[in-house]
Design an enzyme around this catalytic site. Structure first.
Site, PDB file in Angstrom:
ATOM      1  N   GLU A 116       0.886  -1.187  -0.071  1.00 48.48           N
ATOM      2  CA  GLU A 116      -0.053  -0.059  -0.009  1.00 48.48           C
ATOM      3  C   GLU A 116       0.896   1.424  -0.038  1.00 48.48           C
ATOM      4  O   GLU A 116       0.519   2.365  -0.691  1.00 48.48           O
ATOM      5  CB  GLU A 116      -1.055  -0.180   1.173  1.00 48.48           C
ATOM      6  CG  GLU A 116      -2.034  -0.950   0.977  1.00 48.48           C
ATOM      7  CD  GLU A 116      -3.102  -1.147   2.186  1.00 48.48           C
ATOM      8  OE1 GLU A 116      -4.371  -1.436   2.036  1.00 48.48           O
ATOM      9  OE2 GLU A 116      -2.484  -1.555   3.420  1.00 48.48           O
ATOM     10  N   GLU A 136      -3.942  -9.461   4.232  1.00 48.68           N
ATOM     11  CA  GLU A 136      -4.818  -8.784   5.311  1.00 48.68           C
ATOM     12  C   GLU A 136      -5.592  -9.734   5.695  1.00 48.68           C
ATOM     13  O   GLU A 136      -6.004 -10.176   6.713  1.00 48.68           O
ATOM     14  CB  GLU A 136      -5.269  -7.560   4.938  1.00 48.68           C
ATOM     15  CG  GLU A 136      -4.556  -6.568   5.062  1.00 48.68           C
ATOM     16  CD  GLU A 136      -3.355  -6.031   3.863  1.00 48.68           C
ATOM     17  OE1 GLU A 136      -2.745  -5.105   3.690  1.00 48.68           O
ATOM     18  OE2 GLU A 136      -3.478  -6.829   2.883  1.00 48.68           O
TER      19      GLU A 136
END
Length: 254
Positions: A116, A136
């Site tokens: 990210e 995640e």
């Protein structure tokens, strides 16, 4: 307490090296705070930024770690109010909004928050040994710091779903083929490759680059009116006259 980021000023650009090797550059609140300080500096004094990790020598040659993700020990203790504060999403958004281009130079792991962070950059250069992924969901959370939309916009929905919903990890070549990465370099040439890209950007007019980056983030409905207004500003800049005259002079010399 040691710094989580090492800064090196070069001619025309700044290098920020993530510096938590003991935890594979896991992104903790100290690193986030230092990234905010860096952004404040670059918002005041815009320049090109290269974000990279650390490199170690191995029997197979230099190998690096970009960022293995968020610090799980801290993440484990975060609750609803922490999520609403947008600790990581806030800093990645701020990096994406920096006035001048940002280059992520990636070797080794760029997982979770590491990917990210790389997605917040305007350009990504990597090695064949880079590993890009969003694990995640395996930890019971979502990729809430930008990947759910930046990854889709970068590589397309089908591949983004493989990465986000099925745990696929891309190597450097796969990332290049998917246009997640702009350039591929061997580990010992990664920094040079990132700096060469920064030098190419630095050859352009900084104001034109800065305005172009801002305009590209605007909704389609803002164009072409906003483009005309921005061009009106640039048409009056001295750099425009100087650069166009230099072009015409070079053409005469041929």
């Amino acid at each position: 307490m040691s710094s989580a980021i090492e800064l090196t000023q070069a001619e025309g650009f700044l290098v920020a090296r993530l510096n938590r090797p003991e935890v594979r550059n896991a992104i903790d609140e100290q690193m986030v705070d230092e990234l905010h300080e860096l952004c404040a500096q670059l918002e005041r004094e815009p320049q090109i930024l290269i974000i990279t990790g650390y490199t170690v020598d191995t029997p197979k040659g230099p190998r690096g770690i970009f960022a293995s993700g968020a610090d799980i020990a801290q993440l484990r203790e975060r609750r609803r109010e922490d999520a609403l504060r947008g600790i990581n999403s806030g800093i990645f958004h701020r990096i994406a909004q920096l006035p001048m281009p940002v280059i992520a130079a990636v070797d080794g792991y760029a997982l979770g928050g590491g990917l990210e962070l790389a997605l917040a950059a305007d350009f990504r250069v990597a090695t064949p040994f880079a590993k890009f992924g969003q694990p995640e969901a395996n930890l019971g959370i979502i990729a809430a710091a930008g990947a759910l939309w930046r990854l889709k916009n970068t590589v397309g929905t089908p591949l983004a779903k493989e990465i986000l919903l099925a745990g696929r990890i891309l190597n450097g070549q796969e990332a290049l083929d998917a246009h997640l990465v702009n350039e591929l370099h061997e580990p010992d040439q990664l920094q040079a490759g990132a700096e060469a890209l920064a030098a190419r950007i630095a050859e352009l007019d900084p104001l034109a680059v800065r305005i172009s980056k801002q305009l590209m983030e605007m909704p389609d409905s803002a164009h072409p009116s906003v483009d005309n207004i921005a061009q009106a500003v640039l048409f009056e800049s001295q750099a425009k006259f100087d650069r166009m005259q230099a072009f015409l002079d070079r053409k005469k010399e041929k």
